[in-house]
Write a protein that holds these residues in place. Structure first.
Motif: not given
Length: 331
Positions: A309-321
């Motif tokens: 949720k925080t990653a989305r708020a930061l506009g961050l694309s975390v590697p799927p793995a």
């Protein structure tokens, strides 16, 4: 004559029993335990969870507050002066054992007493700090549960880089007055070149300058934040999380509670579990064992928590793995 002798025996028996009463009363007096929580305010939910875990384990071992043990609490909420005063109060009360969380409070207790048994939690590198002689046989009146080893500094940087592959800069919030904090910084600096990351230390000793330093750091792209466990960061974790969010910096923290409350990542041991361990050590001390004979325990299990949720708020694309190897994913 016989009745006189019988009466005399009865009086002697009663007299002996009366003389023994004070000893029996003393034997039944509850044991006394002091608890100094320097890292949290009394209203902090993590502090309350720590105490709940301690009490639950302590009760399972046969100790009930108000019955056969009396527990006295002191909370200082990250305030060093309050922690000093609390330490002095507890030592003056002459408890049978003291439980303490955090290095500054432990240092003050050790300065005040060399006899009262002390069990610590959330203390980094107690040997380097001089609290114990060694981990296997601490000696003296202090033992407990160590926090992170120095190598964790490099591991926090590595995990942050894995979650944010384009990371090229990282600010490290640390306390220059804390030897373990300096050690975490040094191990992060050692691995930084191999990860292609330039580090910027931000000293927490000057709390007023933290906001300015982080704002200046965040003015350039591809940055991240490493929040090292320290009295200020733990007592002000909400401010640390808000600081990272305000400047849109992906950040890694040492404990799960940070990620649960809105931080991006946490990687560390279960600090609540160390309070359960502290209860077992206090139990052993109250039953006659010496703290110097109880080895200092080190964490064996670490957990990675990712807050998507925080990653989305930061506009961050975390590697799927990356989330697949996390112990917990918050969505």
């Amino acid at each position: 004559m016989a009745s006189y002798i019988g009466r005399r025996k009865l009086l002697a028996t009663l007299g002996g029993a009366a003389a023994a009463w004070p000893l029996a009363v003393r034997a039944q007096q509850p044991r006394r335990v002091g608890v100094l929580i320097s890292l949290y305010a009394q209203t902090d939910r993590e502090g309350q969870a720590s105490i709940a875990a301690f009490l639950d384990t302590f009760q399972r071992l046969g100790w009930v507050d108000g019955r056969n043990v009396r527990i006295e609490y002191r909370w200082s909420g990250g305030d060093a002066e309050r922690a000093k005063n609390a330490a002095a109060e507890l030592v003056r009360s002459a408890p049978d054992a003291i439980v303490v969380a955090g290095s500054p409070a432990l240092a003050e207790l050790q300065r005040l007493t060399s006899t009262a048994p002390i069990v610590f939690t959330q203390v980094g590198d107690p040997v380097a700090a001089g609290y114990v002689a060694n981990l296997a046989r601490p000696g003296g009146n202090v033992t407990g549960f160590q926090a992170f080893e120095p190598a964790m500094g490099g591991k926090w940087l590595g995990v942050l880089k894995e979650a944010v592959p384009n990371l090229s800069r990282a600010a490290v919030l640390f306390g220059s007055n804390s030897p373990p904090n300096v050690a975490y910084l040094r191990t992060a600096e050692a691995v930084a070149p191999s990860l292609g990351v330039a580090l910027t230390p931000v000293d927490l000793v000057d709390s007023g300058a933290i906001e300015r330093a982080v704002a200046d750091f965040a003015s350039q792209p591809d940055g991240g934040l490493i929040v090292i466990p320290q009295l200020y960061t733990l007592a002000n974790r909400g401010s640390m999380i808000i600081l990272a969010a305000r400047h849109r910096l992906p950040a890694i923290y040492p404990f799960r509670i940070f990620a649960a409350e809105g931080g991006l990542l946490s990687y560390g041991f279960d600090q609540i579990d160390s309070w359960r361990g502290a209860a077992t050590y206090v139990d052993r001390i109250l039953r006659g064992e010496k703290p110097g004979d109880l080895p200092v325990q080190t964490p064996t299990k670490f957990e990675l928590v990712v807050n998507l949720k925080t990653a989305r708020a930061l506009g961050l694309s975390v590697p799927p793995a990356f989330p697949l190897r996390a112990d917990e994913v918050i969505e």
